[in-house]
Design an enzyme around this catalytic site. Structure first.
Site, PDB file in Angstrom:
ATOM      1  N   ASP A  44      -2.108 -11.690   4.275  1.00 54.21           N
ATOM      2  CA  ASP A  44      -3.532 -11.702   4.638  1.00 54.21           C
ATOM      3  C   ASP A  44      -4.041 -13.099   4.977  1.00 54.21           C
ATOM      4  OD1 ASP A  44      -3.756  -8.977   4.326  1.00 54.21           O
ATOM      5  OD2 ASP A  44      -4.271  -9.122   2.202  1.00 54.21           O
TER       6      ASP A  44
ATOM      7  N   ARG B  67      -4.452  -8.565  14.118  1.00 52.32           N
ATOM      8  CA  ARG B  67      -4.816  -9.947  13.771  1.00 52.32           C
ATOM      9  C   ARG B  67      -4.094 -10.992  14.620  1.00 52.32           C
ATOM     10  NH1 ARG B  67      -5.533  -9.222   7.197  1.00 52.32           N
ATOM     11  NH2 ARG B  67      -7.699  -8.521   7.366  1.00 52.32           N
TER      12      ARG B  67
ATOM     13  N   LYS C 204      -3.504  -4.371  10.757  1.00 51.28           N
ATOM     14  CA  LYS C 204      -4.470  -4.657   9.683  1.00 51.28           C
ATOM     15  C   LYS C 204      -5.861  -4.187  10.135  1.00 51.28           C
ATOM     16  CE  LYS C 204      -1.528  -6.428   6.869  1.00 51.28           C
ATOM     17  NZ  LYS C 204      -1.159  -5.663   5.682  1.00 51.28           N
TER      18      LYS C 204
ATOM     19  N   GLN D 274       0.839  -1.200   0.000  1.00 50.43           N
ATOM     20  CA  GLN D 274       0.000   0.000   0.000  1.00 50.43           C
ATOM     21  C   GLN D 274       0.874   1.249   0.000  1.00 50.43           C
ATOM     22  OE1 GLN D 274      -2.610  -0.426   3.368  1.00 50.43           O
ATOM     23  NE2 GLN D 274      -3.746  -2.129   2.438  1.00 50.43           N
TER      24      GLN D 274
HETATM   25  C1  S3P Z   1      -2.703  -4.688  -0.050  1.00 50.35           C
HETATM   26  C2  S3P Z   1      -1.543  -4.755   0.656  1.00 50.35           C
HETATM   27  C3  S3P Z   1      -1.419  -5.387   1.976  1.00 50.35           C
HETATM   28  C4  S3P Z   1      -2.600  -6.290   2.290  1.00 50.35           C
HETATM   29  C5  S3P Z   1      -3.905  -5.639   1.934  1.00 50.35           C
HETATM   30  C6  S3P Z   1      -3.939  -5.315   0.447  1.00 50.35           C
HETATM   31  C7  S3P Z   1      -2.713  -4.012  -1.339  1.00 50.35           C
HETATM   32  O1  S3P Z   1      -1.337  -4.384   2.957  1.00 50.35           O
HETATM   33  O2  S3P Z   1      -2.617  -6.641   3.653  1.00 50.35           O
HETATM   34  O3  S3P Z   1      -4.988  -6.495   2.235  1.00 50.35           O
HETATM   35  O4  S3P Z   1      -3.679  -4.178  -2.117  1.00 50.35           O
HETATM   36  O5  S3P Z   1      -1.751  -3.287  -1.641  1.00 50.35           O
HETATM   37  P1  S3P Z   1       0.070  -3.674   3.323  1.00 50.35           P
HETATM   38  O6  S3P Z   1       0.541  -2.969   2.138  1.00 50.35           O
HETATM   39  O7  S3P Z   1      -0.241  -2.758   4.457  1.00 50.35           O
HETATM   40  O8  S3P Z   1       0.955  -4.823   3.731  1.00 50.35           O
END
Ligand code: S3P
Length: 449
Positions: free
Chosen positions: A326, A357, A353, A176
């Site tokens: 996840d 979790r 998260k 993200q």
């Molecule tokens: C996601 C990245 C992950 C994941 C989330 C979706 C994404 O989070 O846990 O469900 O679509 O880029 P992080 O980037 O915080 O690890």
């Protein structure tokens, strides 16, 4: 949507063998990105297989608020008439991203280099989650951010009027954060560089390339160095969203622990930055095979065939954490049905998260008679063996869809039924979960029915 409706108590009980084909919904990560990149492109992007869960629908609404025309044509079939890079309009109202960390963080990045102001909020879970991980790098582009204490939502972002490109090493393994920086970099002149020590899911890079951006990834001693040439003209695309491996993990894990089961989960993304769970399950002894391996929409996909298996505990490599981040909640459920101990180190990101979790799984597993140990970065589950999981407890889901689904899977093979206090968050990522699992033979009931 901020805030959920009335909590929905759900109970899952031991059932006969799970059989059939589980057509899980489209990938959540790719669905968000398809809408956002569609909105930043010139022309009409056509999307098929879009996940129509609350998280993604909130992103669709947000893209409309920033000026894109977003239309649903049929189930999973959408179009986005984009405004082009730098073309976002100022939203007239607060952007509510509901439960979605991916939605809010990617959209904050995407608007941070346009001269507009936007205020973001979300539900009770999202308002607790840290946004500093995105506001720190977008400030380097020249954006300003004003949030609540600890960088929490609601938060107002003033986009940079004359953005400068950025070179940024992500301090945590987060797709993200990487994606927010890359999306901000789209409207900055020159090269924006993101350096990732640990590689994370690469859907943004793949899709940017598909939409015509100049983007390269170099593997160096520092890690993955991703370089994006700013201010491209993104061209509308046709995006076929593959099925979500994170959603597939639930029926797959259920079939592994319910005696006599055999199911097929077709068309699941096997992107190597996402498929850690399937490798881990096979290491635990899972009879899980990949059939018809092919490429769809720029992603490797396969049909998964899975049969009930006698599993054993393993030490899960910490290096695999980001490729299955996840899936730890449902993995810890499977570990409860294994013989021996499963150690899951390197998982501190689970603490931020949709819920903490590690804590949510630890408490819920204990409530169902399973011995665990935890520290800041590790979860350890002491397996009870295939027929030895007591169950009988209620887990608190803390507005977290994956906690809710994981405990519903636990109940399918435990000695006593397993309940969750609130299954309503399941609709954020897997709205057809109950029907799909019932179609395979699972028994999940709502307290209100
Ligand atoms: C996601 C990245 C992950 C994941 C989330 C979706 C994404 O989070 O846990 O469900 O679509 O880029 P992080 O980037 O915080 O690890």
């Amino acid at each position: 949507m901020s805030g959920h409706g009335t909590p929905i108590k759900m109970t899952s009980r031991a059932c006969g063998p799970l059989k059939g084909t589980a057509e899980v919904p489209g990938d959540k990560s790719i669905s968000h990105r398809a809408l956002i990149l569609g909105a930043l492109s010139v022309g009409e992007t056509k999307i098929t297989g879009l996940l129509e869960g609350e998280d993604v629908l909130d992103t669709a609404k947000a893209m409309r608020a920033f000026g894109a025309e977003v239309t649903q044509h049929g189930p999973g079939s959408w179009s986005v008439h984009g405004v082009g890079v730098g073309g976002f309009a100022e939203p007239e109202d607060v952007i509510d991203c509901g439960n979605s960390g991916t939605g809010v963080r990617l959209i904050m990045g995407a608007m941070a280099t346009s001269p507009i102001v936007a205020t973001f909020t979300g539900d009770g879970s999202l308002r607790k989650r840290p946004m500093g991980r995105v506001t720190d790098p977008i400030r380097l582009f020249g954006a300003q951010a004003f949030g609540r204490h600890g960088g929490r939502l609601p938060m107002t972002i003033l986009g940079a009027p004359s953005p400068a490109p950025v070179r940024y090493a992500t301090p945590m393994a987060s797709a993200q954060v990487k994606s927010a920086v890359l999306l901000a970099g789209l409207n900055a002149p020159g090269q924006t560089v993101v350096i990732e020590k640990t590689p994370t899911r690469d859907h943004t890079e793949r899709m940017l390339r598909g939409f015509g951006a100049e983007i390269t990834t170099e593997v160096t001693e520092q890690g993955h160095v991703i370089t994006l040439q700013g201010q491209p003209e993104l061209k509308a695309q046709e995006v076929a969203v593959p099925r979500d491996p994170s959603s597939a993990a639930f029926p797959v894990c259920a079939a592994l622990i319910v005696p006599g089961s055999e199911i097929v989960v077709p068309g699941v993304s096997q992107n190597p930055t996402r498929n850690g769970i399937f490798i881990t399950l096979r290491e635990m002894g899972a009879d899980l095979t990949f059939e018809n391996e092919r490429e769809e929409g720029g992603e490797p996909v396969a049909d998964l065939r899975v049969r009930y298996s006698k599993l054993h505990g393993i030490d899960v490599p910490a290096e695999r954490a980001s490729a299955q981040i996840d899936e730890y909640p449902v993995l810890s459920v499977v570990a409860a049905f294994a013989e021996g101990v499963t150690r899951m180190p390197g998982v501190h990101e689970l603490r931020v998260k949709e819920s903490d979790r590690i804590d949510a799984m630890a408490r819920g597993l204990e409530a169902n008679g399973i011995k665990i140990e935890e520290d800041e970065d590790t979860l350890i589950v002491y397996g009870c063996g295939p027929e030895g999981v007591p169950g009988g407890g209620t887990a608190v889901t803390h507005l977290d869809h994956r906690i809710a689904m994981s405990f519903m899977v636990l109940g399918m093979a435990a000695q006593q039924p397993v309940s969750v206090d609130d299954g309503s968050p399941i609709a954020t990522s897997f709205p057809i979960f109950e029907d799909l699992m019932a179609g395979l033979g699972a028994e999940i009931v709502r307290a209100d029915r």
